[in-house]
Design a protein around this motif. Sequence first.
Motif, short mmCIF file in Angstrom:
data_model
loop_
_atom_site.label_atom_id
_atom_site.label_comp_id
_atom_site.label_asym_id
_atom_site.label_seq_id
_atom_site.Cartn_x
_atom_site.Cartn_y
_atom_site.Cartn_z
N GLU A 1 1.86 11.79 -5.65
CA GLU A 1 1.62 10.25 -6.47
C GLU A 1 1.12 11.15 -7.49
OE1 GLU A 1 0.49 8.90 -2.45
OE2 GLU A 1 0.15 10.42 -2.82
N GLU A 2 0.35 11.31 -7.49
CA GLU A 2 -1.02 11.70 -9.03
C GLU A 2 -0.28 13.18 -10.33
OE1 GLU A 2 -4.82 12.47 -7.66
OE2 GLU A 2 -5.28 10.68 -6.45
N GLU A 3 0.43 13.71 -8.82
CA GLU A 3 0.83 15.12 -9.70
C GLU A 3 2.41 14.75 -10.57
OE1 GLU A 3 0.14 18.78 -11.75
OE2 GLU A 3 -1.39 17.48 -11.12
N LEU A 4 2.53 14.64 -9.37
CA LEU A 4 4.16 14.79 -9.33
C LEU A 4 5.47 13.04 -9.32
CD1 LEU A 4 5.82 17.45 -6.54
CD2 LEU A 4 4.54 17.46 -8.48
N ASN A 5 3.93 12.61 -9.61
CA ASN A 5 4.98 10.51 -9.89
C ASN A 5 6.08 10.68 -8.73
OD1 ASN A 5 4.68 8.21 -10.70
ND2 ASN A 5 6.64 8.59 -12.67
N ILE A 6 5.17 11.32 -7.64
CA ILE A 6 6.50 10.73 -6.57
C ILE A 6 5.22 9.97 -5.61
CG2 ILE A 6 7.52 11.37 -4.04
CD1 ILE A 6 7.90 14.19 -6.66
N PRO A 7 5.61 8.39 -5.46
CA PRO A 7 5.61 7.33 -3.91
C PRO A 7 5.61 8.40 -2.89
CG PRO A 7 7.43 6.55 -5.15
CD PRO A 7 7.46 7.85 -5.90
N VAL A 8 4.72 8.33 -1.64
CA VAL A 8 4.80 8.61 -0.01
C VAL A 8 4.24 7.43 0.25
CG1 VAL A 8 3.51 10.54 1.14
CG2 VAL A 8 3.36 10.44 -1.28
N TYR A 9 5.47 7.41 1.52
CA TYR A 9 5.71 6.18 2.39
C TYR A 9 4.86 7.23 3.86
CZ TYR A 9 8.50 3.84 -1.11
OH TYR A 9 8.14 3.62 -2.33
N HIS A 10 4.28 6.72 4.68
CA HIS A 10 4.03 7.43 6.24
C HIS A 10 4.86 6.24 7.24
CE1 HIS A 10 0.52 10.03 4.37
NE2 HIS A 10 0.58 9.00 3.52
N LYS A 11 5.35 5.61 6.87
CA LYS A 11 6.18 4.71 7.54
C LYS A 11 7.82 4.42 7.23
CE LYS A 11 2.33 2.55 9.64
NZ LYS A 11 1.95 0.70 10.10
N PRO A 12 8.42 4.02 8.01
CA PRO A 12 10.03 3.32 7.52
C PRO A 12 10.18 2.49 6.89
CG PRO A 12 9.82 4.29 10.03
CD PRO A 12 8.34 4.30 9.77
N GLN A 13 10.71 2.34 5.73
CA GLN A 13 10.99 2.02 4.94
C GLN A 13 12.19 1.31 4.29
OE1 GLN A 13 7.79 0.55 2.65
NE2 GLN A 13 6.89 1.47 4.66
N GLU A 14 12.76 0.06 3.95
CA GLU A 14 13.67 -1.18 3.93
C GLU A 14 14.17 -1.10 2.28
OE1 GLU A 14 15.51 -3.82 6.24
OE2 GLU A 14 13.28 -4.45 7.46
N PHE A 15 15.48 -0.63 1.49
CA PHE A 15 15.89 -0.74 0.29
C PHE A 15 16.97 -0.92 0.70
CE2 PHE A 15 13.55 2.99 0.67
CZ PHE A 15 11.91 2.98 -0.36
N THR A 16 17.98 -1.82 -0.67
CA THR A 16 18.77 -1.90 -1.22
C THR A 16 19.40 -1.86 -2.33
OG1 THR A 16 18.70 -3.90 0.28
CG2 THR A 16 20.36 -4.64 -0.90
#
Length: 253
Positions: free
Chosen positions: A100-115
């Motif tokens: 998150e801090e160095e690469l600006n990439i959000p990290v998820y620890h559980k499945p997520q929903e997207f549309t």
Amino acid sequence: MHVPKGKKIYFASDNHLGAPTKAASLPREKKFVAWLDEVKQDAAAIFLLGDLFDFWMEYRNVVPKGFTRTLGKLAEITDSGIPVYFFVGNHDLWMNGYFEEELNIPVYHKPQEFTFNNTSFFIGHGDGLGPGDKGYKRMKKLFTNPISKWMFKRLLHPDFAMRLGNYLSVKNKLISGDDDAKFLGEDNEWLVQYCKRKLEDKHRDYFVFGHRHLPLNIDLTQNSKYINLGDWIQYYTYGVFDGEKMELKTFKS
């Protein structure tokens, strides 16, 4: 998220960089970076679904050395404005802010929903979901316990901790998943069963996971599919959504 005409969303999983040794995985890393270079040309977003590294441990001010080609390319891509999303796998679940801090990439620890363009996705790594796999589920509870993480970081010298982590990632089948190299049939695929149960509560057009190291495209219903992305060890497969449909492809360059 809207996918503009001519743009695509890409998905990849299970690179296991560093395994069985960093030298042996280097050609795979270079191939993955070449893929990132290719897909960035028309990517609306890139989703990495875990086990990018065979072992990853973050300390407060220290991360594992190596993998500079991959990390540098990901930084270049996010700096250019293309979003990248990361889901931790069972081999790189000990992330703690660096992406998150160095690469600006959000990290998820559980499945997520997207549309995407009115198409619904349920996305995750896939470990520990569905029935069975009780040994791994118990081990995951231990690995994610705050006290266990604190003891691993505080009581072991980082050099020894990294050697131990790398050894266990390769040798311990509960972690490495060495027995997951063959298709078990839909009735015995835990992720298939998991997806079907999730459909009882809510429709999703696509369930996209990694973890199994097998490229799979399975119809759950007439309007819902389970897609497993395969890996970047044997298959070099990835997913691509063009705004209308999702499919698996193989990177051959």
